[in-house]
Motif scaffolding. Structure first.
Motif, short mmCIF file in Angstrom:
data_model
loop_
_atom_site.label_atom_id
_atom_site.label_comp_id
_atom_site.label_asym_id
_atom_site.label_seq_id
_atom_site.Cartn_x
_atom_site.Cartn_y
_atom_site.Cartn_z
N ASN A 163 0.86 -1.19 0.00
CA ASN A 163 0.00 0.00 0.00
C ASN A 163 0.90 1.24 0.00
O ASN A 163 0.90 2.04 0.95
CB ASN A 163 -0.95 -0.03 1.20
N HIS A 164 1.65 1.40 -1.08
CA HIS A 164 2.67 2.46 -1.16
C HIS A 164 2.07 3.85 -1.00
O HIS A 164 0.92 4.08 -1.37
CB HIS A 164 3.38 2.40 -2.52
N THR A 165 2.89 4.76 -0.48
CA THR A 165 2.46 6.16 -0.40
C THR A 165 2.83 6.84 -1.72
O THR A 165 3.99 6.76 -2.15
CB THR A 165 3.15 6.88 0.77
N VAL A 166 1.86 7.49 -2.34
CA VAL A 166 2.10 8.09 -3.66
C VAL A 166 1.50 9.49 -3.73
O VAL A 166 0.68 9.85 -2.89
CB VAL A 166 1.45 7.24 -4.79
N LEU A 167 1.92 10.25 -4.73
CA LEU A 167 1.19 11.48 -5.06
C LEU A 167 0.06 11.07 -5.98
O LEU A 167 0.29 10.30 -6.93
CB LEU A 167 2.10 12.48 -5.77
N ARG A 168 -1.14 11.52 -5.72
CA ARG A 168 -2.26 11.02 -6.53
C ARG A 168 -2.06 11.38 -8.00
O ARG A 168 -1.61 12.48 -8.33
CB ARG A 168 -3.59 11.55 -6.01
N THR A 169 -2.37 10.40 -8.87
CA THR A 169 -2.19 10.61 -10.31
C THR A 169 -3.48 11.08 -10.96
O THR A 169 -3.49 11.45 -12.12
CB THR A 169 -1.78 9.29 -10.99
#
Ligand code: PHE
Length: 343
Positions: A163-169
């Motif tokens: 459940n990686h932390t990402v910047l929303r795409t």
């Protein structure tokens, strides 16, 4: 003639003047009896009838640009700061500064919000830093699904549990956040900033803005989707606007479509903005996939819905004829002060 007028529009854009007599010369050159506009309108009579509509539109645009430019130059002279005047009268009230204007992306965002609010959509927001679940998994992107490659993601933290932390795409993550916290009926729009690992060019940027829409209730059908989006298109681009839906693919909608609007510059005839097709692509949409409803614990045997998402930069480009996306982010005052709005 078309090229010539377009060149003049660009030329007018770059005109400058320091004194009122320079402005008057510009006025005479363009709008005077023997000026350019009258000359062009003379030539207009000669062109073949099938070109009249497009050239006519361009001509009117040129005339408007000249008038706006002259008005603008006059205002800037009136507001310009003069040291001489200050010396003469120190008690004179402070020279009123020209106020800033709204950013074109804000103007367009607010117009879109206004249109959807008028038919019952409420604005929702959520974070720009998200986890994999809200950006991908809950939206039916399978673990190794190639669709994940459609959106080059900025990862902030890779995690063991995936459940990686990402910047929303995309703003579709706000759909999930809303469905998790609220039971249907849901009718929301979500404006916001999104991030993709893309090289910056005139047509792409790694930071841009989208507006998402989601409507879930009992018995919502594709006809509702069409009617809502047609209403939006007419309100935003004008009463005569038509829409067309082309089959497409998104993991979170089934069926999915791309929506085009008829080109408002050439009236659907075909011009260089719509690349001769008469249509402009403005958003992705579709019926919410039952897997997406179930992932957010909404019973897909009772509820159905539709979703849509559009890029604000693109819509503002079409509205204002902006050709290079980078202009939105450079904060060049010469670009920004061309926009004004009551929003
Ligand atoms: N999220 C999609 C994109 O970024 C747009 C979209 C939203 C498509 C909602 C369908 C439904 O391209």
């Amino acid at each position: 003639m078309k090229e010539k007028i377009i060149q003049y529009i660009e030329k007018v854009d770059n005109l400058s003047a320091k004194t009122s007599s320079e402005i008057e010369n510009i006025r005479i050159e363009y709008l005077g009896k023997k000026g350019l506009m009258n000359e062009l309108f003379e030539q207009f009579k000669e062109i073949p009838p099938q070109e009249k509509k497009e050239i006519g539109l361009l001509l009117n645009n040129l005339k408007k640009s000249v008038e706006t430019k002259i008005e603008f130059l006059k205002n800037s002279i009136e507001n310009s700061y003069s040291k001489e005047e200050d010396k003469e009268d120190l008690t004179k009230p402070y020279n009123e500064k020209v106020l800033g204007s709204s950013h074109p992306l804000s103007i367009v965002r607010n117009q879109i919000i206004e249109i959807f609010s008028s038919i019952g959509y409420v604005v929702e927001e959520a974070g720009e830093i998200e986890d994999d679940w809200h950006v991908f998994s809950a939206l039916n992107f399978a673990e190794e699904h190639p669709a994940r490659d459609m959106q080059d993601t900025f990862f902030i933290e890779k995690r063991e549990d995936n459940n990686h932390t990402v910047l929303r795409t995309h703003t579709s993550s706000v759909q999930v956040r809303t469905m998790e916290k609220q039971a249907p009926p849901i009718r929301m729009i979500a404006p916001g900033r999104v991030f993709r690992n893309e090289a910056i060019s005139a047509r792409a940027h790694c930071i841009f803005h989208q507006i998402e829409g989601l409507y879930i209730d009992k018995g919502v059908s594709f006809a509702d989707l069409k009617q809502n989006l047609l209403y939006f298109a007419k309100e935003f681009f004008g009463e005569n606007t038509q829409i067309r839906l082309r089959p497409s693919y998104f993991p979170f909608t089934e069926p999915s479509a791309e929506m085009d609007v008829s080109c408002n510059l050439c009236g659907g005839k075909g011009c260089n903005i719509c690349k001769g097709t008469g249509w402009l692509e403005i958003m992705g949409c579709g019926m919410v996939d039952p897997n997406v409803l179930e992932a957010s614990k909404i019973d897909s045997s009772i509820y159905s819905g539709f979703a849509f998402g559009m890029g604000i930069e693109r819509i503002a480009m079409l509205k204002y004829g902006v050709r290079d996306l980078r202009l939105y982010f450079e904060n060049d005052i010469r670009f920004l002060e061309q926009f004004s709005s009551s929003f």
